[in-house]
Motif scaffolding. Structure first.
Motif, PDB file in Angstrom:
ATOM      1  N   LEU A  33       0.806  -1.188   0.021  1.00  0.00           N
ATOM      2  CA  LEU A  33      -0.001   0.018   0.036  1.00  0.00           C
ATOM      3  C   LEU A  33       0.918   1.068   0.115  1.00  0.00           C
ATOM      4  CD1 LEU A  33      -3.215   0.375   0.027  1.00  0.00           C
ATOM      5  CD2 LEU A  33      -3.009   0.472   2.680  1.00  0.00           C
TER       6      LEU A  33
ATOM      7  N   ASP B 184      -2.015  -2.260   7.596  1.00  0.00           N
ATOM      8  CA  ASP B 184      -1.424  -1.452   6.578  1.00  0.00           C
ATOM      9  C   ASP B 184      -1.826  -0.198   6.338  1.00  0.00           C
ATOM     10  OD1 ASP B 184       0.402  -3.867   5.828  1.00  0.00           O
ATOM     11  OD2 ASP B 184      -0.788  -4.092   4.109  1.00  0.00           O
ATOM     12  N   GLU B 185      -3.288  -0.027   6.431  1.00  0.00           N
ATOM     13  CA  GLU B 185      -3.894   1.218   6.361  1.00  0.00           C
ATOM     14  C   GLU B 185      -3.135   2.311   7.221  1.00  0.00           C
ATOM     15  OE1 GLU B 185      -5.259  -1.632   6.169  1.00  0.00           O
ATOM     16  OE2 GLU B 185      -6.305  -1.717   4.250  1.00  0.00           O
ATOM     17  N   THR B 186      -2.739   1.788   8.530  1.00  0.00           N
ATOM     18  CA  THR B 186      -2.269   2.669   9.562  1.00  0.00           C
ATOM     19  C   THR B 186      -0.826   2.842   9.443  1.00  0.00           C
ATOM     20  OG1 THR B 186      -3.908   2.020  11.099  1.00  0.00           O
ATOM     21  CG2 THR B 186      -1.690   2.920  12.162  1.00  0.00           C
TER      22      THR B 186
ATOM     23  N   ARG C 196      -6.285   6.841  10.114  1.00  0.00           N
ATOM     24  CA  ARG C 196      -7.397   6.420   9.187  1.00  0.00           C
ATOM     25  C   ARG C 196      -8.228   7.285   8.809  1.00  0.00           C
ATOM     26  NH1 ARG C 196      -7.632   0.480  11.448  1.00  0.00           N
ATOM     27  NH2 ARG C 196      -7.821   1.705  13.339  1.00  0.00           N
TER      28      ARG C 196
ATOM     29  N   ILE D 192      -8.367   8.897   5.474  1.00  0.00           N
ATOM     30  CA  ILE D 192      -8.291   8.072   4.047  1.00  0.00           C
ATOM     31  C   ILE D 192      -9.628   8.573   3.457  1.00  0.00           C
ATOM     32  CG2 ILE D 192      -8.265   6.073   3.165  1.00  0.00           C
ATOM     33  CD1 ILE D 192      -6.561   4.984   5.343  1.00  0.00           C
TER      34      ILE D 192
ATOM     35  N   GLU E  85      -9.186   4.544  -1.977  1.00  0.00           N
ATOM     36  CA  GLU E  85      -8.132   3.776  -2.135  1.00  0.00           C
ATOM     37  C   GLU E  85      -8.222   3.353  -3.754  1.00  0.00           C
ATOM     38  OE1 GLU E  85      -7.132   0.156   0.375  1.00  0.00           O
ATOM     39  OE2 GLU E  85      -7.090  -0.896  -1.357  1.00  0.00           O
TER      40      GLU E  85
ATOM     41  N   LEU F 202      -4.909   6.645  -1.210  1.00  0.00           N
ATOM     42  CA  LEU F 202      -3.870   5.230  -1.282  1.00  0.00           C
ATOM     43  C   LEU F 202      -3.952   4.609  -2.602  1.00  0.00           C
ATOM     44  CD1 LEU F 202      -4.824   3.930   2.229  1.00  0.00           C
ATOM     45  CD2 LEU F 202      -2.937   5.567   1.645  1.00  0.00           C
TER      46      LEU F 202
ATOM     47  N   ARG G 270      -2.937   0.758  -4.449  1.00  0.00           N
ATOM     48  CA  ARG G 270      -2.691  -0.459  -3.759  1.00  0.00           C
ATOM     49  C   ARG G 270      -2.044  -1.171  -5.319  1.00  0.00           C
ATOM     50  NH1 ARG G 270      -3.890  -3.787   0.495  1.00  0.00           N
ATOM     51  NH2 ARG G 270      -5.460  -2.447   1.251  1.00  0.00           N
TER      52      ARG G 270
END
Lengths: 321, 321
Positions: A33, A136-138, A290, A293, A296, A318, A320
């Motif tokens: 990510l 991962d998002e953090t 988070r 965000i 994504e 984000l 990916r």
């Protein structure tokens, strides 16, 4: 492999980039990510004119190759990584570290391919293991959170200091959250009410910058990402106060230096910060990035992601692979 | 009495100014000798547009009247005096002193008649006794020497720091001499070889600013008195270095803030400084400012004195009432 490349000032998604190979001391990371930050947007506008290659420097990923057998314990580990690569032998590297090495390369910014790709490489000395309880998002916020923490390495902020962050964007919000942790009363200042909704939801004080009188704050962080922000931030800082500059962008700013001298303002330029404390904050759950965000995108839709990230009020986008 | 007055932006010598009377807490000082500084020249150019009255803030004189009988021990004493008059009751005065009081007046600069006259008044709390071994020609430098010492109140300069002063003028030279006292290697930088003759005679290193590479110094003082000086000084300071701003002048400056942020430069505005340490330096003979004197004029010839002081390369011009 695929990647988002900046070539002659134009961003394109390419599918035929050779996979990078590890040089001595390096690891290859499969990117899980990645995050788009304002510096990436500025680079597309020409902030670093001579950069050619894969953009991106905020990431979390898995080590899938190392150059040296002594580094094999890194294989399969989930990591983030600091982005400055010093020569390791000059006086600056030996005294201050790689961040100001005159011969440095910088991941996705200066002479080193970045992380908006399937793979990237970094020296293992730049890597940090991500604790299992940090998703991962953090973890992908470690780099900008470290940049916010850099302020605490540079200056002492009294918990009683009237503190403002001008510019409630990606980095501004993280800065506000970091400075609030010590009990400091932080006000996030913007130009439009809509930009203040998220900071208010996160428990920060908010206000329109224009509503505050001159000299209202002891400590002001300029994080607007544009030239007009400097004059506004300077207006708001009191005599003997401190003004931290966090914005990097191309272009000149017209400044009246008189206030700076007569009011004896301390102006501190601030860039990259320490990764380990940033990861500790995330692992302890003292700060949750988070809510920033807003979307994504698959890496193959990277151009659309960049367009979205450039919209006013959009925080973290984000990518990916 | 006579005096040099700024009225509607025009400097004139007047002979019919009423002698000032002491208000509560004040002393009246018969001016023995006064000095013209760059701020005075800038004021004639419009730096403080709303100032009307007697110019001048560098002086030595004899107390000839006091308002309060408890202050009679000051009568006949030879004194210098600090130039900021705070309200004494606001939070800024109580915490930081009068220099940044929002209601302050400033001798010869802001809403308070100055010292280019036969007499001036100051609160006795602003006065300092001049030791007998300090002649008037030395004592008159107390104010600018204090301004140079202000830097030592604000920042720590390692004796090993590569240090430069850009602008070898009145204040720049005193700054160079002050910073040299701690064993620091100080280089005075100018634009013309002629401006470097006096600094070299005083034992300071000298050089043309343009001859030095980017990032040559750890610590740079900007004392040129003009806008172009900022860019030159910023160019010369290394990453993580410190830039002290000493120049006050009217007008805006066009600045590329990128270096400031990327190289994490610390910029410190610096104005008035402590009188007692300045007097101690002069009394101990650790620093002799008299080589800066290039001429002394009778106050009645003040306009000619101002013309002379504005010539390039001219350092201190004194006025004797």
């Amino acid at each position: 492999m695929q990647g988002l490349c900046l070539e002659n000032g134009r961003l394109t998604h390419k599918s035929n980039i050779p996979e990078p190979e590890c040089r001595a001391g390096e690891a290859r990371i499969r990117i899980s990510l990645a995050g788009i930050c304002s510096t990436d947007l500025e680079m597309v506008k020409g902030y670093v004119p001579d950069f050619q290659g894969v953009l991106g420097h905020e990431f979390v990923g898995i080590v899938d190759a190392v150059a040296d057998s002594s580094d094999e314990h890194w294989l399969g580990q989930r990591v983030v990584g600091s982005i400055n690569l010093g020569c390791g032998s000059c006086a600056v590297c030996l005294s201050d570290g790689p961040e100001h090495c005159p011969n440095r390369t910088v991941l996705g910014i200066h002479d080193k391919n970045g992380v908006f790709a399937d793979y990237a490489t970094l020296p293992v000395s730049n890597l940090l293991l991500v604790p299992d309880n940090v998703p991962d998002e953090t973890a992908v916020f470690t780099e900008p959170l470290a940049a916010a923490l850099r302020i605490r390495e540079q200056v002492r902020i009294q918990p009683t200091a009237r503190t403002a962050v001008v510019g409630p964007g990606r980095l501004g919000l993280l800065t506000g959250l970091v400075l609030s942790l010590a009990g400091t009363d932080v006000t996030m200042l913007g130009r439009r009410p809509a930009s203040l909704e998220l900071p208010a939801q996160l428990g920060l004080n908010t206000g329109l910058a224009a509503d505050f009188a001159d000299d209202s704050f002891d400590f002001v962080v300029e994080a607007t990402g544009n030239g007009a922000g400097f004059a506004q931030a300077l207006r708001l800082v009191r005599p003997l106060g401190t003004l931290i500059l966090k914005s990097t962008y191309a272009g000149q700013v017209n400044i009246d230096l008189t206030k700076l001298v007569v009011d004896e303002i301390n102006v501190v330029g601030s860039r990259c910060g320490p990764f380990a404390p940033a990861l500790r904050l995330l692992a302890r759950g003292e700060l949750d990035p988070r809510p920033l965000i807003v979307g994504e995108y698959a890496l193959r839709d990277g151009l659309a992601a960049f367009e979205r990230a450039a919209q006013p009020g959009v925080r973290k986008i984000l990518l990916r692979p």
